[in-house]
Design an enzyme around this catalytic site. Structure first.
Site, PDB file in Angstrom:
ATOM      1  N   TYR A 185       0.808  -1.126  -0.045  1.00  7.79           N
ATOM      2  CA  TYR A 185      -0.095   0.068   0.068  1.00  7.79           C
ATOM      3  C   TYR A 185       0.774   1.117  -0.126  1.00  7.79           C
ATOM      4  O   TYR A 185       0.503   2.412  -0.543  1.00  7.79           O
ATOM      5  CB  TYR A 185      -1.192   0.200   1.116  1.00  7.79           C
ATOM      6  N   ARG A 189       1.315   1.907  -3.503  1.00  9.29           N
ATOM      7  CA  ARG A 189       0.215   2.297  -4.164  1.00  9.29           C
ATOM      8  C   ARG A 189       0.020   3.889  -3.870  1.00  9.29           C
ATOM      9  O   ARG A 189      -0.655   4.738  -4.626  1.00  9.29           O
ATOM     10  CB  ARG A 189      -1.047   1.455  -3.900  1.00  9.29           C
ATOM     11  N   HIS A 245     -14.929   1.418  -1.707  1.00 14.28           N
ATOM     12  CA  HIS A 245     -13.864   0.518  -1.088  1.00 14.28           C
ATOM     13  C   HIS A 245     -12.866   1.281  -0.400  1.00 14.28           C
ATOM     14  O   HIS A 245     -11.490   0.820   0.031  1.00 14.28           O
ATOM     15  CB  HIS A 245     -12.883  -0.130  -2.424  1.00 14.28           C
TER      16      HIS A 245
HETATM   17  C1  BJW Z   1     -10.131   0.839 -19.100  1.00 15.04           C
HETATM   18  C2  BJW Z   1      -9.013   1.502 -19.499  1.00 15.04           C
HETATM   19  C3  BJW Z   1      -9.085   2.878 -19.902  1.00 15.04           C
HETATM   20  C4  BJW Z   1      -8.382  -0.474 -18.506  1.00 15.04           C
HETATM   21  N1  BJW Z   1     -10.496   3.289 -20.173  1.00 15.04           N
HETATM   22  N2  BJW Z   1     -11.430   1.437 -19.534  1.00 15.04           N
HETATM   23  C5  BJW Z   1     -20.860 -13.653  -5.269  1.00 15.04           C
HETATM   24  C6  BJW Z   1     -20.410 -14.767  -5.844  1.00 15.04           C
HETATM   25  C7  BJW Z   1     -18.828 -15.028  -5.128  1.00 15.04           C
HETATM   26  C8  BJW Z   1     -18.179 -14.425  -4.525  1.00 15.04           C
HETATM   27  C9  BJW Z   1     -18.866 -12.817  -4.035  1.00 15.04           C
HETATM   28  C10 BJW Z   1     -20.089 -12.603  -4.461  1.00 15.04           C
HETATM   29  N3  BJW Z   1     -20.588 -11.534  -4.001  1.00 15.04           N
HETATM   30  C11 BJW Z   1     -19.481 -11.115  -3.207  1.00 15.04           C
HETATM   31  C12 BJW Z   1     -18.479 -11.881  -3.155  1.00 15.04           C
HETATM   32  C13 BJW Z   1     -17.366 -11.828  -2.591  1.00 15.04           C
HETATM   33  C14 BJW Z   1     -16.355 -10.807  -2.972  1.00 15.04           C
HETATM   34  C15 BJW Z   1     -16.296 -10.895  -4.564  1.00 15.04           C
HETATM   35  O1  BJW Z   1     -16.823 -10.100  -5.483  1.00 15.04           O
HETATM   36  N4  BJW Z   1     -15.428 -11.682  -5.301  1.00 15.04           N
HETATM   37  C16 BJW Z   1     -15.449 -11.844  -6.641  1.00 15.04           C
HETATM   38  C17 BJW Z   1     -14.203 -11.834  -7.055  1.00 15.04           C
HETATM   39  C18 BJW Z   1     -16.374 -13.186  -7.081  1.00 15.04           C
HETATM   40  N5  BJW Z   1     -16.872  -9.569  -2.679  1.00 15.04           N
HETATM   41  C19 BJW Z   1     -16.512  -9.050  -1.246  1.00 15.04           C
HETATM   42  O2  BJW Z   1     -15.784  -9.581  -0.667  1.00 15.04           O
HETATM   43  C20 BJW Z   1     -16.775  -7.532  -1.215  1.00 15.04           C
HETATM   44  N6  BJW Z   1     -17.387  -7.750   0.281  1.00 15.04           N
HETATM   45  C21 BJW Z   1     -18.722  -8.301   0.493  1.00 15.04           C
HETATM   46  O3  BJW Z   1     -19.441  -8.837  -0.509  1.00 15.04           O
HETATM   47  O4  BJW Z   1     -18.948  -8.341   1.796  1.00 15.04           O
HETATM   48  C22 BJW Z   1     -19.844  -8.952   2.250  1.00 15.04           C
HETATM   49  C23 BJW Z   1     -20.043  -8.796   3.798  1.00 15.04           C
HETATM   50  C24 BJW Z   1     -21.244  -8.494   4.447  1.00 15.04           C
HETATM   51  C25 BJW Z   1     -21.255  -8.455   5.569  1.00 15.04           C
HETATM   52  C26 BJW Z   1     -20.003  -8.746   6.436  1.00 15.04           C
HETATM   53  C27 BJW Z   1     -19.048  -9.198   5.748  1.00 15.04           C
HETATM   54  C28 BJW Z   1     -18.913  -9.437   4.466  1.00 15.04           C
HETATM   55  C29 BJW Z   1     -15.593  -6.769  -0.804  1.00 15.04           C
HETATM   56  C30 BJW Z   1     -14.776  -6.747  -1.989  1.00 15.04           C
HETATM   57  C31 BJW Z   1     -13.534  -5.536  -2.152  1.00 15.04           C
HETATM   58  C32 BJW Z   1     -12.864  -5.479  -3.206  1.00 15.04           C
HETATM   59  N7  BJW Z   1     -11.424  -4.891  -2.488  1.00 15.04           N
HETATM   60  C33 BJW Z   1     -10.530  -4.703  -3.766  1.00 15.04           C
HETATM   61  C34 BJW Z   1      -9.270  -4.017  -3.094  1.00 15.04           C
HETATM   62  C35 BJW Z   1      -9.668  -2.610  -2.489  1.00 15.04           C
HETATM   63  C36 BJW Z   1      -8.412  -2.225  -2.140  1.00 15.04           C
HETATM   64  C37 BJW Z   1      -7.383  -1.866  -2.901  1.00 15.04           C
HETATM   65  O5  BJW Z   1      -7.408  -0.960  -4.050  1.00 15.04           O
HETATM   66  O6  BJW Z   1      -6.220  -2.436  -2.833  1.00 15.04           O
HETATM   67  O7  BJW Z   1     -11.349  -3.661  -4.560  1.00 15.04           O
HETATM   68  S1  BJW Z   1     -10.061  -5.922  -5.044  1.00 15.04           S
HETATM   69  C38 BJW Z   1     -10.195  -4.751  -6.550  1.00 15.04           C
HETATM   70  O8  BJW Z   1     -11.247  -5.212  -7.359  1.00 15.04           O
HETATM   71  C39 BJW Z   1     -10.270  -3.336  -5.917  1.00 15.04           C
HETATM   72  C40 BJW Z   1     -11.291  -2.906  -7.215  1.00 15.04           C
HETATM   73  O9  BJW Z   1     -12.018  -1.828  -6.507  1.00 15.04           O
HETATM   74  C41 BJW Z   1     -12.155  -3.917  -7.361  1.00 15.04           C
HETATM   75  C42 BJW Z   1     -12.822  -3.886  -8.781  1.00 15.04           C
HETATM   76  O10 BJW Z   1     -11.916  -3.785  -9.734  1.00 15.04           O
HETATM   77  P1  BJW Z   1     -11.992  -2.777 -10.942  1.00 15.04           P
HETATM   78  O11 BJW Z   1     -12.087  -1.428 -10.687  1.00 15.04           O
HETATM   79  O12 BJW Z   1     -13.227  -3.355 -11.803  1.00 15.04           O
HETATM   80  O13 BJW Z   1     -10.647  -3.188 -11.967  1.00 15.04           O
HETATM   81  P2  BJW Z   1     -10.263  -4.326 -12.935  1.00 15.04           P
HETATM   82  O14 BJW Z   1      -8.878  -4.159 -13.052  1.00 15.04           O
HETATM   83  O15 BJW Z   1     -10.973  -5.544 -12.478  1.00 15.04           O
HETATM   84  O16 BJW Z   1     -10.937  -3.703 -14.305  1.00 15.04           O
HETATM   85  C43 BJW Z   1     -10.459  -2.652 -15.052  1.00 15.04           C
HETATM   86  C44 BJW Z   1     -11.393  -2.388 -16.126  1.00 15.04           C
HETATM   87  O17 BJW Z   1     -11.015  -1.000 -16.788  1.00 15.04           O
HETATM   88  C45 BJW Z   1     -11.486  -3.460 -17.271  1.00 15.04           C
HETATM   89  O18 BJW Z   1     -12.612  -3.837 -17.709  1.00 15.04           O
HETATM   90  C46 BJW Z   1     -10.537  -2.587 -18.131  1.00 15.04           C
HETATM   91  O19 BJW Z   1     -10.942  -3.220 -19.590  1.00 15.04           O
HETATM   92  C47 BJW Z   1     -10.861  -1.406 -18.035  1.00 15.04           C
HETATM   93  N8  BJW Z   1      -9.795  -0.437 -18.589  1.00 15.04           N
HETATM   94  N9  BJW Z   1      -7.813   0.615 -18.968  1.00 15.04           N
HETATM   95  C48 BJW Z   1     -11.372   2.401 -20.101  1.00 15.04           C
HETATM   96  N10 BJW Z   1      -8.161   3.424 -20.167  1.00 15.04           N
END
Ligand code: BJW
Length: 348
Positions: free
Chosen positions: A68, A71, A123
């Site tokens: 971090y 970052r 987040h």
């Molecule tokens: C461009 C571009 C350009 C590139 N122009 N475009 C259902 C099923 C199974 C599992 C789950 C489910 N629901 C929830 C879960 C669990 C989990 C989850 O979703 N898992 C999946 C992997 C399946 N979710 C969680 O655990 C969440 N919590 C939760 O649901 O809690 C429930 C709960 C309730 C009560 C008590 C306890 C729990 C929390 C999720 C936290 C995610 N954290 C992160 C890290 C944050 C800190 C950090 O930054 O270090 O968040 S992970 C990471 O992914 C980060 C991001 O914000 C997040 C999303 O990523 P993002 O922004 O979409 O980035 P990319 O890289 O994936 O995509 C980039 C895009 O840009 C691409 O499409 C490119 O094409 C595009 N692009 N250049 C335009 N120039």
């Protein structure tokens, strides 16, 4: 871009008052920040699940802080790009605009969006620090670099980080990401929100699905992987002043398996429960991470038409015939499609 699509989008935009933007890492890519899942993204370079997770924190908080710190440094050195400014201008012209952002880099705030009213940080924020022991202490807007001598740049060179962060660990040696039970529970909740037809279960890898409870703590983040040690002791890391140093401070961001901030989620729930929404912009997100991955569908349920801005078609989920898809770099595409609403000139 298809001029007819831009024109029909702009006609709808002009008539829209409630506008929701769902934002991901692609918005900040034109500012030079890495995304998570794209080629050369953070996910490829480091196995972030080994680092940025509650299990990673328990095992070696120094390693998490190293990740971090880098970052924070990158985000501080980056500048908001034209897409950030276009959104800030849109918010000035349209009172009913709100951005739901997964980004933690602070660039939307630096472009002029007000975190709280116009911007909901789903987040967290790289520059907020919170007590890791849960005493409730939070320090907002800390941009110190380094946060402590152990996290200075010389202590965390790129080469050392690559080795330390375990980028080369074989897939089968990596620990599971979260409990199968948690995934199943959350999946069931999302299925309920979206309905049977629209819910597409995410593809879980072997590690996603591996039950944590069958493994001991040591097996989850094995000591047999020497590269996984930061070499930083807890005493060298920032301590929480709220509980007189009993606990460490951690970055106030949301890791997998952690709940999104309660106040933010209640604002989001209210938004999707009460308001009619005219337009939903989905910008630079892979829409793979829940609960955010379900927000576009929730906006549709309140009447919104959806416009996607992304470099990849793969990111466009459950596309409807009347959606707009604008493929390309957000830094170029967004100012162009927002037209006068993306500038600071309208009405002056
Ligand atoms: C461009 C571009 C350009 C590139 N122009 N475009 C259902 C099923 C199974 C599992 C789950 C489910 N629901 C929830 C879960 C669990 C989990 C989850 O979703 N898992 C999946 C992997 C399946 N979710 C969680 O655990 C969440 N919590 C939760 O649901 O809690 C429930 C709960 C309730 C009560 C008590 C306890 C729990 C929390 C999720 C936290 C995610 N954290 C992160 C890290 C944050 C800190 C950090 O930054 O270090 O968040 S992970 C990471 O992914 C980060 C991001 O914000 C997040 C999303 O990523 P993002 O922004 O979409 O980035 P990319 O890289 O994936 O995509 C980039 C895009 O840009 C691409 O499409 C490119 O094409 C595009 N692009 N250049 C335009 N120039």
């Amino acid at each position: 871009m298809d001029p007819a699509a831009v024109s029909s989008f702009q006609t709808h935009l002009a008539a829209s008052s409630r506008i929701v933007a769902i934002i991901g890492a692609g918005l900040s890519a034109p500012s030079g920040l890495s995304t998570f899942r794209s080629t050369n993204g953070l996910w490829n370079k480091h196995d972030v699940f080994l680092i940025a997770s509650p299990a990673g924190w328990r095992r070696d908080p120094g390693l998490v802080w190293k990740f971090y710190s880098g970052r924070r440094r990158d985000a501080l050195a980056a500048k908001p790009n034209p897409a950030h400014f276009a959104l800030a201008n849109l918010a000035r012209h349209k009172q009913g605009f709100v951005a739901l952002s997964q980004n933690v880099d602070g660039l939307l705030q630096r472009a002029g969006l007000n975190a709280g009213t116009q911007l909901k940080l789903l987040h967290g924020n790289l520059f907020d620090l919170a007590c890791a022991g849960g005493c409730g202490y939070v320090e907002e807007g800390n941009t110190d670099d380094p946060l402590c001598p152990a996290l200075s740049l010389s202590a965390t060179t790129e080469e050392k980080e690559k080795k330390v962060l375990g980028a080369d660990i074989a897939e089968e040696e990596k620990p599971p990401r979260a409990s199968a039970l948690l995934f199943a529970g959350i999946a069931a909740k999302n299925k309920k929100i979206l309905g049977d037809e629209k819910f597409v279960p995410p593809e879980l890898t072997r590690r996603d699905a591996a039950p944590l409870k069958e493994l001991g703590e040591e097996e989850r983040l094995p000591d047999t992987i020497p590269a996984l040690h930061s070499g930083i002791s807890k005493e060298e890391l920032p301590l929480c002043p709220g509980c007189e140093g009993k606990n460490l401070l951690r970055p106030s961001v949301v890791w997998f398996g952690e709940a999104l901030p309660e106040d933010v989620m209640s604002d989001v729930d209210a938004l999707f429960a009460e308001e009619k929404i005219d337009l939903c912009l989905v910008i630079g997100t892979s829409s793979k991470v829940w609960p955010t991955a379900g927000f576009a569908e929730q906006a549709r349920n309140r009447g919104a038409r959806v416009a996607w801005v992304n470099t990849e078609m793969e990111a466009v989920k459950n596309k409807r015939r009347d959606d707009w898809v604008f493929l390309g770099d957000a830094g170029t595409v967004l100012p162009e499609i927002l037209g006068v609403y993306g500038t600071d000139k309208l009405g002056e």
